[in-house]
Design a protein around this motif. Sequence first.
Motif, PDB file in Angstrom:
ATOM      1  N   CYS A 155       0.891  -1.288   0.091  1.00 40.60           N
ATOM      2  CA  CYS A 155      -0.032  -0.028  -0.134  1.00 40.60           C
ATOM      3  C   CYS A 155       0.926   1.252   0.011  1.00 40.60           C
ATOM      4  CB  CYS A 155      -1.007  -0.038   1.413  1.00 40.60           C
ATOM      5  SG  CYS A 155      -2.152  -1.432   1.255  1.00 40.60           S
ATOM      6  N   GLY A 173      -7.949  -1.568   3.949  1.00 41.90           N
ATOM      7  CA  GLY A 173      -7.172  -2.421   4.903  1.00 41.90           C
ATOM      8  C   GLY A 173      -7.908  -3.497   5.630  1.00 41.90           C
ATOM      9  N   ILE A 183      -0.276  -6.859   4.812  1.00 41.46           N
ATOM     10  CA  ILE A 183       0.202  -5.513   4.412  1.00 41.46           C
ATOM     11  C   ILE A 183       1.450  -5.162   4.506  1.00 41.46           C
ATOM     12  CG2 ILE A 183      -0.687  -3.025   4.672  1.00 41.46           C
ATOM     13  CD1 ILE A 183      -3.107  -4.731   3.990  1.00 41.46           C
ATOM     14  N   PRO A 195      -3.942   1.485   6.430  1.00 41.28           N
ATOM     15  CA  PRO A 195      -4.331   0.330   5.788  1.00 41.28           C
ATOM     16  C   PRO A 195      -3.675  -0.865   6.842  1.00 41.28           C
ATOM     17  CG  PRO A 195      -3.114   1.302   3.977  1.00 41.28           C
ATOM     18  CD  PRO A 195      -3.083   2.164   5.161  1.00 41.28           C
ATOM     19  N   TYR A 213       2.568  -7.151   8.921  1.00 40.14           N
ATOM     20  CA  TYR A 213       2.565  -5.700   8.757  1.00 40.14           C
ATOM     21  C   TYR A 213       4.041  -5.086   8.456  1.00 40.14           C
ATOM     22  CZ  TYR A 213      -1.536  -7.184  11.203  1.00 40.14           C
ATOM     23  OH  TYR A 213      -2.689  -7.784  11.492  1.00 40.14           O
TER      24      TYR A 213
END
Length: 456
Positions: A155, A173, A183, A195, A213
């Motif tokens: 993203c 997200g 992500i 997100p 993440y």
Amino acid sequence: MNYDVVDTLISPEGRLEVLSKAEVAKLLDTSQGGLYQIFRKCALAVLNSGSSIDDGKELLERYKDFDIKIIQRERGIKLDIRGAPAHAFVDGKMIKGIHEHLFSVLRDIVYVNFEVTDNPRFDLTRPEGITDAVFHILRNANVIQPQRNPNLVVCWGGHSINRVEYNYSKHVGYQLGLRELDICTGCGPGAMKGPMKGATIGHAKQRLQGGRYLGISEPGIIAAESPNPIVNDLVIMPDIEKRLEAFVRTGHGIVVFPGGAGTAEEILYILGILLHPENAEVPFPLVFTGPATAREYFEQIDHFIGLTLGEDARSRYKIIIDDPDAVAREMQTGIRQVREFRKSRSDAYYFNWGLRIDPEFQKPFRPTHENMRNLSLHKNQETHLLAANLRRAFSGVVAGNVKEEGIRAIEQFGKFEIHGENEIMAPMDALLQSFVEQSRMKLPGKEYVPCYRVVR
């Protein structure tokens, strides 16, 4: 003005517990060839997580007495930290996520310097050598995970976005998280944090354990985009070019939210790669999205791409406005196609070896006044090479806006001058001006003084 600071002594938890004497010596070396300044700058950026500063020079000046030293002991190392931002602590104890990020910074700086930069096995003058180095840095950070099916969505978007755009990025997200997609972002605030925050809720609802993440940064930008607290894997690449390559080699699709010059740089990077003739058949889902209020923003981006790179470039992405469900479905469908494509060719899921990245996208670009003046911004070249040079132009604007070195260069020598054909300069000038008018160059509330001048 005085800011609350804390002194502390911390130990690593499960990573990089031991350093050699040579590594410690170089990390504490304040000379030009030492690593102390880069280590100090990155460490301060991590400790500044959650702050509203987006100016690398301002951060270093605000905490000018900040110091970090490595203490070598028989049972391992400790970090002696003086003058750290107080908001990195709760009741005098460093927040665990920030603690982890500090040692990620140390891990990557040590590895890059001792195992990549000074290692003759990596020929950083050749494309294959650069890609190999990117792979090894990511593998050392445990980002390369062969057992996973493709599910990593990169993203991109600005750190300076309004509340409506930020909330929208969270909704996207969330929908990605409900579909068990992970992500990856540039690790900072704004469209990089949103997100990840949304995906944590989606993953929790699906009772998904081990959601990723992933935040990928580099020393020049990290002070302006301190890692957000959701990031559970932080990687510091040596420069912006290797950072961008890490995104596209590890990610399986990209979602772009509204942003400024940095987001334009990222868009031009991925389009330049996808426009290379050898990548014509490579599936790579790319979606531009935002709330209804961002419709005009993406129309301007789309118009700029059409005028400069042409219709082929416009065919490589989809624009989806105000529909998080549709964005997530598009990514899910696209990533399935990526999986089938790689499976049919016995390619790795965890690192996109097959993507052809032209050397012009890999060479580190130093945005000096001379280099910015001499960019080849004309249409008498292959489209993917024009994209590479446009990417460099926007990279220079980012440096002048938020990077310490760029800000100091602007203060000393004046604005960057960007020269080129009017067919390219006019759309670029219009796009940059729209970023200024929409407050996309700096965080809200800060006056923006352009660091560039477009010369037609």
